[in-house]
Design a protein around this motif. Structure first.
Motif, PDB file in Angstrom:
ATOM      1  N   GLY A  55      47.203  12.707  22.702  1.00 18.56           N
ATOM      2  CA  GLY A  55      47.150  13.832  21.783  1.00 18.56           C
ATOM      3  C   GLY A  55      47.323  15.132  22.533  1.00 18.56           C
ATOM      4  N   ARG A  56      46.712  16.180  21.980  1.00 21.45           N
ATOM      5  CA  ARG A  56      46.858  17.523  22.531  1.00 21.45           C
ATOM      6  C   ARG A  56      45.477  18.160  22.717  1.00 21.45           C
ATOM      7  N   ILE A  57      45.223  18.675  23.896  1.00 23.10           N
ATOM      8  CA  ILE A  57      43.978  19.392  24.152  1.00 23.10           C
ATOM      9  C   ILE A  57      44.092  20.767  23.513  1.00 23.10           C
ATOM     10  N   VAL A  58      43.100  21.122  22.713  1.00 23.05           N
ATOM     11  CA  VAL A  58      43.134  22.395  22.000  1.00 23.05           C
ATOM     12  C   VAL A  58      42.090  23.382  22.505  1.00 23.05           C
ATOM     13  N   GLU A  59      41.129  22.889  23.279  1.00 24.24           N
ATOM     14  CA  GLU A  59      40.117  23.788  23.837  1.00 24.24           C
ATOM     15  C   GLU A  59      39.542  23.175  25.100  1.00 24.24           C
ATOM     16  N   ALA A  60      39.289  24.019  26.081  1.00 27.11           N
ATOM     17  CA  ALA A  60      38.684  23.552  27.324  1.00 27.11           C
ATOM     18  C   ALA A  60      37.721  24.613  27.827  1.00 27.11           C
ATOM     19  N   GLU A  61      36.548  24.168  28.235  1.00 26.88           N
ATOM     20  CA  GLU A  61      35.552  25.061  28.820  1.00 26.88           C
ATOM     21  C   GLU A  61      35.010  24.409  30.079  1.00 26.88           C
ATOM     22  N   PHE A  62      34.577  25.221  31.011  1.00 29.93           N
ATOM     23  CA  PHE A  62      33.992  24.749  32.254  1.00 29.93           C
ATOM     24  C   PHE A  62      32.537  25.165  32.290  1.00 29.93           C
ATOM     25  N   GLU A  72      34.337  20.626  29.359  1.00 30.51           N
ATOM     26  CA  GLU A  72      34.145  20.220  27.972  1.00 30.51           C
ATOM     27  C   GLU A  72      35.492  20.392  27.296  1.00 30.51           C
ATOM     28  N   LEU A  73      36.040  19.284  26.810  1.00 33.96           N
ATOM     29  CA  LEU A  73      37.385  19.288  26.247  1.00 33.96           C
ATOM     30  C   LEU A  73      37.355  18.893  24.784  1.00 33.96           C
ATOM     31  N   GLU A  74      38.196  19.529  24.013  1.00 33.51           N
ATOM     32  CA  GLU A  74      38.384  19.174  22.619  1.00 33.51           C
ATOM     33  C   GLU A  74      39.863  18.855  22.454  1.00 33.51           C
ATOM     34  N   LEU A  75      40.140  17.693  21.868  1.00 29.99           N
ATOM     35  CA  LEU A  75      41.532  17.348  21.647  1.00 29.99           C
ATOM     36  C   LEU A  75      41.733  16.785  20.260  1.00 29.99           C
ATOM     37  N   VAL A  76      42.960  16.876  19.805  1.00 35.25           N
ATOM     38  CA  VAL A  76      43.365  16.297  18.535  1.00 35.25           C
ATOM     39  C   VAL A  76      44.338  15.170  18.871  1.00 35.25           C
ATOM     40  N   THR A  77      44.018  13.955  18.401  1.00 36.36           N
ATOM     41  CA  THR A  77      44.865  12.808  18.689  1.00 36.36           C
ATOM     42  C   THR A  77      46.141  12.877  17.858  1.00 36.36           C
ATOM     43  N   GLU A  78      47.070  12.011  18.207  1.00 34.22           N
ATOM     44  CA  GLU A  78      48.338  11.977  17.491  1.00 34.22           C
ATOM     45  C   GLU A  78      48.162  11.663  16.012  1.00 34.22           C
ATOM     46  N   ASP A  79      47.062  10.962  15.657  1.00 35.15           N
ATOM     47  CA  ASP A  79      46.818  10.654  14.244  1.00 35.15           C
ATOM     48  C   ASP A  79      45.849  11.646  13.591  1.00 35.15           C
ATOM     49  N   GLY A  80      45.567  12.765  14.280  1.00 32.41           N
ATOM     50  CA  GLY A  80      44.784  13.843  13.683  1.00 32.41           C
ATOM     51  C   GLY A  80      43.285  13.770  13.877  1.00 32.41           C
ATOM     52  N   GLN A  81      42.804  12.830  14.666  1.00 32.46           N
ATOM     53  CA  GLN A  81      41.362  12.711  14.908  1.00 32.46           C
ATOM     54  C   GLN A  81      40.927  13.745  15.939  1.00 32.46           C
ATOM     55  N   LEU A  82      39.763  14.351  15.721  1.00 29.22           N
ATOM     56  CA  LEU A  82      39.202  15.323  16.646  1.00 29.22           C
ATOM     57  C   LEU A  82      38.267  14.615  17.624  1.00 29.22           C
ATOM     58  N   ILE A  83      38.490  14.851  18.917  1.00 30.03           N
ATOM     59  CA  ILE A  83      37.694  14.239  19.975  1.00 30.03           C
ATOM     60  C   ILE A  83      37.059  15.348  20.803  1.00 30.03           C
ATOM     61  N   ASP A  84      35.739  15.271  20.997  1.00 24.19           N
ATOM     62  CA  ASP A  84      35.018  16.157  21.911  1.00 24.19           C
ATOM     63  C   ASP A  84      34.599  15.307  23.095  1.00 24.19           C
ATOM     64  N   ALA A  85      34.872  15.799  24.299  1.00 26.46           N
ATOM     65  CA  ALA A  85      34.563  14.991  25.475  1.00 26.46           C
ATOM     66  C   ALA A  85      34.055  15.861  26.606  1.00 26.46           C
ATOM     67  N   GLU A  86      33.287  15.236  27.479  1.00 26.67           N
ATOM     68  CA  GLU A  86      32.868  15.848  28.731  1.00 26.67           C
ATOM     69  C   GLU A  86      33.482  15.036  29.853  1.00 26.67           C
ATOM     70  N   VAL A  87      34.113  15.746  30.788  1.00 27.39           N
ATOM     71  CA  VAL A  87      34.802  15.103  31.903  1.00 27.39           C
ATOM     72  C   VAL A  87      34.283  15.713  33.198  1.00 27.39           C
ATOM     73  N   ASP A  88      34.000  14.850  34.174  1.00 27.41           N
ATOM     74  CA  ASP A  88      33.568  15.313  35.485  1.00 27.41           C
ATOM     75  C   ASP A  88      34.717  16.101  36.110  1.00 27.41           C
ATOM     76  N   ALA A  89      34.486  17.362  36.387  1.00 31.31           N
ATOM     77  CA  ALA A  89      35.537  18.238  36.907  1.00 31.31           C
ATOM     78  C   ALA A  89      35.906  17.910  38.352  1.00 31.31           C
ATOM     79  N   ARG A  90      35.060  17.177  39.045  1.00 30.48           N
ATOM     80  CA  ARG A  90      35.361  16.804  40.438  1.00 30.48           C
ATOM     81  C   ARG A  90      36.210  15.545  40.528  1.00 30.48           C
ATOM     82  N   THR A  91      35.954  14.586  39.629  1.00 31.05           N
ATOM     83  CA  THR A  91      36.594  13.278  39.734  1.00 31.05           C
ATOM     84  C   THR A  91      37.535  12.950  38.582  1.00 31.05           C
ATOM     85  N   GLY A  92      37.365  13.612  37.449  1.00 29.82           N
ATOM     86  CA  GLY A  92      38.146  13.283  36.259  1.00 29.82           C
ATOM     87  C   GLY A  92      37.543  12.149  35.452  1.00 29.82           C
TER      88      GLY A  92
END
Length: 101
Positions: A55-62, A72-92
């Motif tokens: 999908g497409r990331i629409v917002e990112a905060e550190f 902290e990432l927010e993305l919209v999937t190809e089918d329109g679902q909203l995903i909020d995620a936390e990703v380790d900025a050191r390792t991914g």
């Protein structure tokens, strides 16, 4: 709403003196940490998340939380679902995912 492009641009350029234009504090912290080699660029950190949820990331905060550097990432999937995620900025590594309807 679309904070990703400025964040990607800022994190992919060399650190310059911080402009006095109301720049987000998290952006300044992330830029400095990238420059010091402490964390990945947001695009690199988001790679595994985008493999799992195309999908497409629409917002990112550190932020730093108990010493852990997190995107902290927010993305919209190809089918329109909203995903909020936390990703380790050191390792991914994906730390947490919330799927909204």
């Amino acid at each position: 709403m679309f904070k990703l492009f400025p964040l990607l641009l800022a994190l992919s350029l060399p650190i310059a003196a911080q402009a006095d234009d109301g720049e987000d504090d998290s952006l300044a912290l992330a830029r400095a940490a990238v420059e010091r080699g402490e964390i990945l660029l947001v695009a690199e950190a988001a790679a595994a998340l985008l493999e799992r949820f195309p999908g497409r990331i629409v917002e990112a905060e550190f932020e730093r939380d108990d010493g852990l550097a997190i995107y902290e990432l927010e993305l919209v999937t190809e089918d329109g679902q909203l995903i909020d995620a936390e990703v380790d900025a050191r390792t991914g590594a994906i730390l947490e995912v919330e799927e909204d309807d």
